[in-house]
Write a protein that holds these residues in place. Sequence first.
Motif, mmCIF file in Angstrom:
data_model
loop_
_atom_site.group_PDB
_atom_site.id
_atom_site.type_symbol
_atom_site.label_atom_id
_atom_site.label_comp_id
_atom_site.label_asym_id
_atom_site.label_seq_id
_atom_site.Cartn_x
_atom_site.Cartn_y
_atom_site.Cartn_z
ATOM 1 N N MET A 67 18.678 -81.237 19.779
ATOM 2 C CA MET A 67 17.245 -80.995 19.627
ATOM 3 C C MET A 67 16.824 -81.214 18.159
ATOM 4 O O MET A 67 17.555 -80.835 17.252
ATOM 5 C CB MET A 67 16.918 -79.538 20.030
ATOM 6 N N LYS A 68 15.645 -81.795 17.956
ATOM 7 C CA LYS A 68 15.160 -82.005 16.590
ATOM 8 C C LYS A 68 14.933 -80.652 15.907
ATOM 9 O O LYS A 68 14.515 -79.683 16.561
ATOM 10 C CB LYS A 68 13.829 -82.762 16.622
ATOM 11 N N ALA A 69 15.189 -80.616 14.622
ATOM 12 C CA ALA A 69 15.045 -79.363 13.864
ATOM 13 C C ALA A 69 13.647 -78.770 14.032
ATOM 14 O O ALA A 69 13.498 -77.560 14.257
ATOM 15 C CB ALA A 69 15.333 -79.631 12.383
ATOM 16 N N THR A 70 12.641 -79.599 13.927
ATOM 17 C CA THR A 70 11.267 -79.098 14.035
ATOM 18 C C THR A 70 10.971 -78.576 15.449
ATOM 19 O O THR A 70 10.245 -77.579 15.605
ATOM 20 C CB THR A 70 10.262 -80.210 13.655
ATOM 21 N N ASP A 71 11.534 -79.230 16.462
ATOM 22 C CA ASP A 71 11.324 -78.747 17.843
ATOM 23 C C ASP A 71 12.033 -77.407 18.069
ATOM 24 O O ASP A 71 11.495 -76.518 18.739
ATOM 25 C CB ASP A 71 11.848 -79.784 18.859
ATOM 26 N N LEU A 72 13.220 -77.277 17.490
ATOM 27 C CA LEU A 72 13.959 -76.011 17.607
ATOM 28 C C LEU A 72 13.151 -74.870 16.985
ATOM 29 O O LEU A 72 13.017 -73.783 17.577
ATOM 30 C CB LEU A 72 15.324 -76.133 16.908
ATOM 31 N N LEU A 73 12.599 -75.130 15.808
ATOM 32 C CA LEU A 73 11.829 -74.088 15.119
ATOM 33 C C LEU A 73 10.553 -73.743 15.890
ATOM 34 O O LEU A 73 10.186 -72.563 15.998
ATOM 35 C CB LEU A 73 11.501 -74.535 13.683
ATOM 36 N N LYS A 74 9.904 -74.756 16.448
ATOM 37 C CA LYS A 74 8.684 -74.491 17.244
ATOM 38 C C LYS A 74 9.022 -73.660 18.469
ATOM 39 O O LYS A 74 8.261 -72.756 18.848
ATOM 40 C CB LYS A 74 8.038 -75.816 17.685
ATOM 41 N N GLU A 75 10.148 -73.938 19.068
ATOM 42 C CA GLU A 75 10.592 -73.191 20.245
ATOM 43 C C GLU A 75 10.820 -71.720 19.884
ATOM 44 O O GLU A 75 10.420 -70.818 20.622
ATOM 45 C CB GLU A 75 11.897 -73.822 20.767
ATOM 46 N N GLN A 76 11.435 -71.513 18.732
ATOM 47 C CA GLN A 76 11.685 -70.133 18.282
ATOM 48 C C GLN A 76 10.377 -69.429 17.917
ATOM 49 O O GLN A 76 10.224 -68.225 18.165
ATOM 50 C CB GLN A 76 12.650 -70.135 17.091
ATOM 51 N N HIS A 77 9.443 -70.180 17.340
ATOM 52 C CA HIS A 77 8.129 -69.599 17.033
ATOM 53 C C HIS A 77 7.472 -69.086 18.319
ATOM 54 O O HIS A 77 6.880 -68.000 18.339
ATOM 55 C CB HIS A 77 7.211 -70.658 16.387
ATOM 56 N N GLN A 78 7.596 -69.870 19.363
ATOM 57 C CA GLN A 78 6.998 -69.493 20.654
ATOM 58 C C GLN A 78 7.652 -68.233 21.219
ATOM 59 O O GLN A 78 6.971 -67.324 21.716
ATOM 60 C CB GLN A 78 7.150 -70.673 21.642
ATOM 61 N N GLU A 79 8.971 -68.170 21.094
ATOM 62 C CA GLU A 79 9.710 -66.989 21.581
ATOM 63 C C GLU A 79 9.268 -65.738 20.827
ATOM 64 O O GLU A 79 9.072 -64.677 21.422
ATOM 65 C CB GLU A 79 11.221 -67.193 21.386
ATOM 66 N N VAL A 80 9.117 -65.881 19.535
ATOM 67 C CA VAL A 80 8.705 -64.734 18.698
ATOM 68 C C VAL A 80 7.289 -64.289 19.078
ATOM 69 O O VAL A 80 7.007 -63.081 19.190
ATOM 70 C CB VAL A 80 8.789 -65.115 17.198
ATOM 71 N N ASP A 81 6.413 -65.261 19.314
ATOM 72 C CA ASP A 81 5.036 -64.937 19.690
ATOM 73 C C ASP A 81 4.993 -64.143 21.000
ATOM 74 O O ASP A 81 4.242 -63.168 21.125
ATOM 75 C CB ASP A 81 4.241 -66.240 19.809
ATOM 76 N N GLU A 82 5.824 -64.553 21.938
ATOM 77 C CA GLU A 82 5.876 -63.847 23.229
ATOM 78 C C GLU A 82 6.417 -62.421 23.065
ATOM 79 O O GLU A 82 5.934 -61.488 23.715
ATOM 80 C CB GLU A 82 6.758 -64.635 24.213
ATOM 81 N N LEU A 83 7.415 -62.271 22.162
ATOM 82 C CA LEU A 83 7.968 -60.938 21.907
ATOM 83 C C LEU A 83 6.906 -60.012 21.312
ATOM 84 O O LEU A 83 6.810 -58.841 21.678
ATOM 85 C CB LEU A 83 9.174 -61.032 20.956
ATOM 86 N N PHE A 84 6.100 -60.560 20.396
ATOM 87 C CA PHE A 84 5.022 -59.757 19.803
ATOM 88 C C PHE A 84 4.058 -59.283 20.891
ATOM 89 O O PHE A 84 3.658 -58.107 20.918
ATOM 90 C CB PHE A 84 4.252 -60.576 18.757
ATOM 91 N N GLU A 85 3.690 -60.189 21.775
ATOM 92 C CA GLU A 85 2.719 -59.839 22.826
ATOM 93 C C GLU A 85 3.265 -58.743 23.728
ATOM 94 O O GLU A 85 2.579 -57.776 24.060
ATOM 95 C CB GLU A 85 2.366 -61.079 23.647
#
Length: 257
Positions: free
Chosen positions: A1-19
């Motif tokens: 996976m591209k580095a930027t895609d990996l980071l975006k995926e993790q950003h999404q996971e973190v956002d869901e955890l916050f919610e």
Amino acid sequence: MKATDLLKEQHQEVDELFERMERMSQAGGNEIIALRDELVATLVGHAAIEEEIFYPESREALGAYPLIPTSYEEHALVHIMLQKLLSAEPGDESFHARLSVLKELVQHHVQEEEQQLFPKLEGAMGAERLEELGDRMEARFTQVREGNVKAFLTQNVAKSMPAATKGRRTRAAKPTARKAAAAKRPPAKRASTQRAEPARGAQKGRRGAAATTGRKKAAETAPAKSGRAAPARKPSRPAKTTRTGRKGGRSSSASAR
Ligand SMILES: [Fe+2]
């Protein structure tokens, strides 16, 4: 996976955890503690792969890009807020407040990365290099998560605090500065002593002696010229000297003429 895609995926996971956490942050209980620990582990691992791999590679590809040093500073604040969140009791007002501040910090940071840094980096780096970077980052992320995440976080917080240490040194240095200033006081005291002498003269001046000081000196000088040594004792008494001084002054002026 591209580095930027990996980071975006993790950003999404973190956002869901916050919610999910915000929905139940008032409730407390084991579930929110599990979500909090998951958030801490994800953010600590995410920050580690960015700081250790992604940002150094980005700096190499982009040169001095201002968002990179800014990102390190934002990570430091995220680490501090994570530590504070771990010390708050779920269900407490402080837990909700810390979670809210942490979310704002992370969202701001994610927005900068996704809107500015990632597009710029994807333009500067080839897809192959981004893939290779992504693989390294994924491996390191797993490694951090499987280790002692809370101890790792504590180390990161300690590393991000040198500014506070410097602050203490600066405060400690202030007394030294005062000591240095105090060391310079003796000349100032001498100066004030010098000022005090005319002040005493001025005090005499209230009785008209200041104005007659010159006459007094003249009175002392005049008898010397006239060969009479005895009157030299009289000027030591200011009041008498004043009267005598006037006469002496006039006579001295007269004799001078
Ligand atoms: Fe980041």
